[in-house]
Design a protein around this motif. Structure first.
Motif, short mmCIF file in Angstrom:
data_model
loop_
_atom_site.label_atom_id
_atom_site.label_comp_id
_atom_site.label_asym_id
_atom_site.label_seq_id
_atom_site.Cartn_x
_atom_site.Cartn_y
_atom_site.Cartn_z
N LYS A 281 35.62 74.14 48.66
CA LYS A 281 34.25 73.66 48.26
C LYS A 281 33.59 74.26 47.36
CE LYS A 281 29.28 73.56 50.35
NZ LYS A 281 28.29 74.17 51.58
N LYS B 122 32.14 72.27 43.69
CA LYS B 122 31.56 72.53 43.18
C LYS B 122 31.43 72.77 40.58
CE LYS B 122 27.53 74.07 46.44
NZ LYS B 122 26.67 74.99 46.27
N SER C 199 32.59 70.04 39.44
CA SER C 199 31.78 69.35 39.10
C SER C 199 30.42 70.20 37.67
CB SER C 199 31.10 68.41 40.14
OG SER C 199 30.95 69.39 40.63
N ASP D 154 27.97 72.00 39.02
CA ASP D 154 27.01 72.23 40.14
C ASP D 154 26.91 74.04 41.19
OD1 ASP D 154 25.87 69.88 39.35
OD2 ASP D 154 27.00 68.98 41.30
N PHE D 155 27.53 75.01 40.32
CA PHE D 155 28.06 76.17 40.63
C PHE D 155 27.02 76.70 40.76
CE2 PHE D 155 30.74 78.75 42.31
CZ PHE D 155 30.34 80.39 41.68
#
Length: 70
Positions: A59, A63, A66, A68-69
């Motif tokens: 998961k 992230k 993309s 969005d970490f």
């Protein structure tokens, strides 16, 4: 469960992994003890916890990919 996870002892990046491991070991020991007391077998607990950790890593990797970490 009620275990307390200690915060990092230092702000130094090179020490954070060891601090985290020490803190997680205490919480893990309590979780293991609670699960054993509830009737689960140690091997079942280990396999399920490894699966949960693996799912979480995947998961986080998504992230990161993309952007969005957090």
């Amino acid at each position: 469960m009620g275990s307390h996870i200690s915060p990092p002892n230092t702000g130094k990046d090179q020490d954070r992994a060891l601090d985290c491991q020490r803190a997680m070991e205490v919480a893990f020991a309590q979780l293991l003890s609670d699960a054993l007391a509830a009737g689960w077998r140690e091997m079942e607990i280990a396999i399920v916890l490894a699966d949960i950790a693996d799912d979480h890593v995947l998961k986080l990797a998504k992230k990161t990919k993309s952007k969005d970490f957090n």
